[in-house]
Design a protein around this motif. Structure first.
Motif, mmCIF file in Angstrom:
data_model
loop_
_atom_site.group_PDB
_atom_site.id
_atom_site.type_symbol
_atom_site.label_atom_id
_atom_site.label_comp_id
_atom_site.label_asym_id
_atom_site.label_seq_id
_atom_site.Cartn_x
_atom_site.Cartn_y
_atom_site.Cartn_z
ATOM 1 N N ALA A 23 0.756 -1.276 0.054
ATOM 2 C CA ALA A 23 -0.007 -0.050 -0.029
ATOM 3 C C ALA A 23 1.072 1.235 0.056
ATOM 4 N N ALA A 24 1.895 1.246 0.893
ATOM 5 C CA ALA A 24 2.764 2.295 0.915
ATOM 6 C C ALA A 24 3.564 2.745 -0.279
ATOM 7 N N LEU A 25 4.027 1.554 -0.978
ATOM 8 C CA LEU A 25 4.591 1.650 -2.350
ATOM 9 C C LEU A 25 3.515 2.229 -3.381
ATOM 10 N N ALA A 26 2.463 1.943 -3.438
ATOM 11 C CA ALA A 26 1.417 2.052 -4.422
ATOM 12 C C ALA A 26 1.184 3.562 -4.277
ATOM 13 N N LEU B 136 0.190 10.655 -2.435
ATOM 14 C CA LEU B 136 0.843 10.834 -1.274
ATOM 15 C C LEU B 136 -0.138 10.956 0.042
ATOM 16 N N PRO B 137 -0.986 11.686 -0.357
ATOM 17 C CA PRO B 137 -1.870 11.908 1.018
ATOM 18 C C PRO B 137 -2.516 10.610 1.712
ATOM 19 N N LEU B 138 -2.486 9.456 0.774
ATOM 20 C CA LEU B 138 -2.867 8.195 1.434
ATOM 21 C C LEU B 138 -1.789 7.607 2.395
ATOM 22 N N LEU B 139 -0.571 8.080 2.317
ATOM 23 C CA LEU B 139 0.370 7.746 3.264
ATOM 24 C C LEU B 139 -0.024 7.998 4.692
#
Length: 345
Positions: free
Chosen positions: A322-325, A334-337
């Motif tokens: 998930a982080a890599l995506a 990037l906000p998904l991080l």
């Protein structure tokens, strides 16, 4: 079914919604009876075997995939193009039923059409025949379900029916309400449409009832491609606290089922997190950061106070993916991080 502009614009050779519902029901019952007879002949012999011996059990088995395939194609066409929501729901429901029937008889035979290359139907776990959902069918049914979820946003049916679609309050001027001979809520709704003489409107609570039943067809499905595929991911998006309570309870039921299944193997455990990851990412893409954060929070609250040992490695693998995506050239994800950051506690 009903066409834009009402009954006057309907071509003479196109049945109205009431007749379409009756025809659909007749086709579904005929197909189910045929499948049941063949299965019993395969399993037990007896009267069913005697009937099919005369006609040829092998011929009956060969004919079933075409019969079921035609029924599915008809259902998909109605879901995609009919203007009457009762007809669309009936077609969706019958399609899902054929998938469960295919799963039920997969030990003995396949209900899937040939792949076009003349090869035998594919077998999967336990040497059972696989149940296949063509991409175009999946897309049409997914879009129907997504539209249904969108239309019931903000609808409340509290006190009318629960997540199992059981009526909890009589909606009738007659006291007591007349008995319906054990008729289910959906069956009563469709019967009312058949007898409506052209009235096609659905009350918001009725449409929510259809959404709940359509969701239960996913949450309780035995076909993995249904409950653990795109349909399942879409249903998980309804876990957010702002969704209608009855619909949210069905979605949480699927989440609990996936969590229980995660106990079996590491593959299922990773699937448990991957599906939540897909749901959060999909909501972020469609509705933005706040909606994704709200859904993610709803998921995390269902995980319990601490992570169980057998979930640690699958969780790490899924979170890493998930982080890599989230790292893309345009930086839009990037906000998904920050959203997935709350998964680490």
């Amino acid at each position: 079914g009903a066409q834009p502009g009402g009954e006057e614009s309907r071509p003479a050779d196109v049945p109205d919604a009431s007749l379409a519902l009756l025809l659909l029901e007749a086709l579904a019952v005929a197909a189910q009876w045929r499948i049941k007879v063949v299965i019993k002949a395969c399993e037990q012999g007896g009267h069913e075997a005697a009937i099919l011996d005369a006609r040829g059990l092998e011929d009956a088995q060969r004919a079933l995939p075409t019969l079921v395939g035609d029924l599915r194609a008809t259902c998909v066409a109605l879901v995609a193009g009919d203007m009457d929501q009762h007809v669309c729901f009936a077609a969706y429901s019958i399609y899902m039923t054929t998938l469960e029937l295919a799963f039920a008889c997969s030990e003995h035979m396949s209900l899937e059409l040939p792949d076009g290359h003349g090869g035998p139907p594919a077998r999967g776990l336990g040497d059972c025949f696989e149940v296949h959902v063509p991409d175009e069918h999946l897309r049409t049914l997914w879009e129907y379900l997504n539209g249904l979820f969108h239309r019931v946003s903000g609808v409340s049916a509290e006190g009318v029916f629960d997540s199992e679609a059981r009526l909890v309050e009589a909606q009738s001027e007659v006291t007591p309400a007349p008995a319906q001979s054990g008729m289910t809520s959906v069956r009563f709704l469709l019967e009312r449409r058949i007898e409506s003489n052209g009235q096609t409107s659905l009350e918001p609570a009725d449409e929510l009832l259809l959404a709940v039943i359509a969701s239960r067809a996913i949450a309780e499905a035995q076909v993995e491609k249904v409950f653990a595929g795109p349909f399942g991911v879409l249903l998980l998006t309804q876990c957010e606290r702002g969704r209608p309570a009855a619909l949210r309870e069905v979605a949480l039921g699927l989440l609990r089922r996936l969590r229980e299944q995660a106990r079996a193997t590491e593959e299922f455990a990773k699937q448990f997190y991957d599906m939540q990851q897909e749901a959060v990412t999909g909501i972020f893409t469609c509705s933005g950061f706040d909606a994704a954060l709200s859904l993610s929070t709803a998921f995390v609250r269902q995980w319990g106070p601490r992570m169980l040992p057998w979930l640690e490695r699958p969780f790490f693998l899924s979170l890493r993916e998930a982080a890599l995506a989230c790292v893309t050239a345009d930086g839009e994800r990037l906000p998904l991080l920050e959203v997935f950051g709350q998964w680490v506690r």
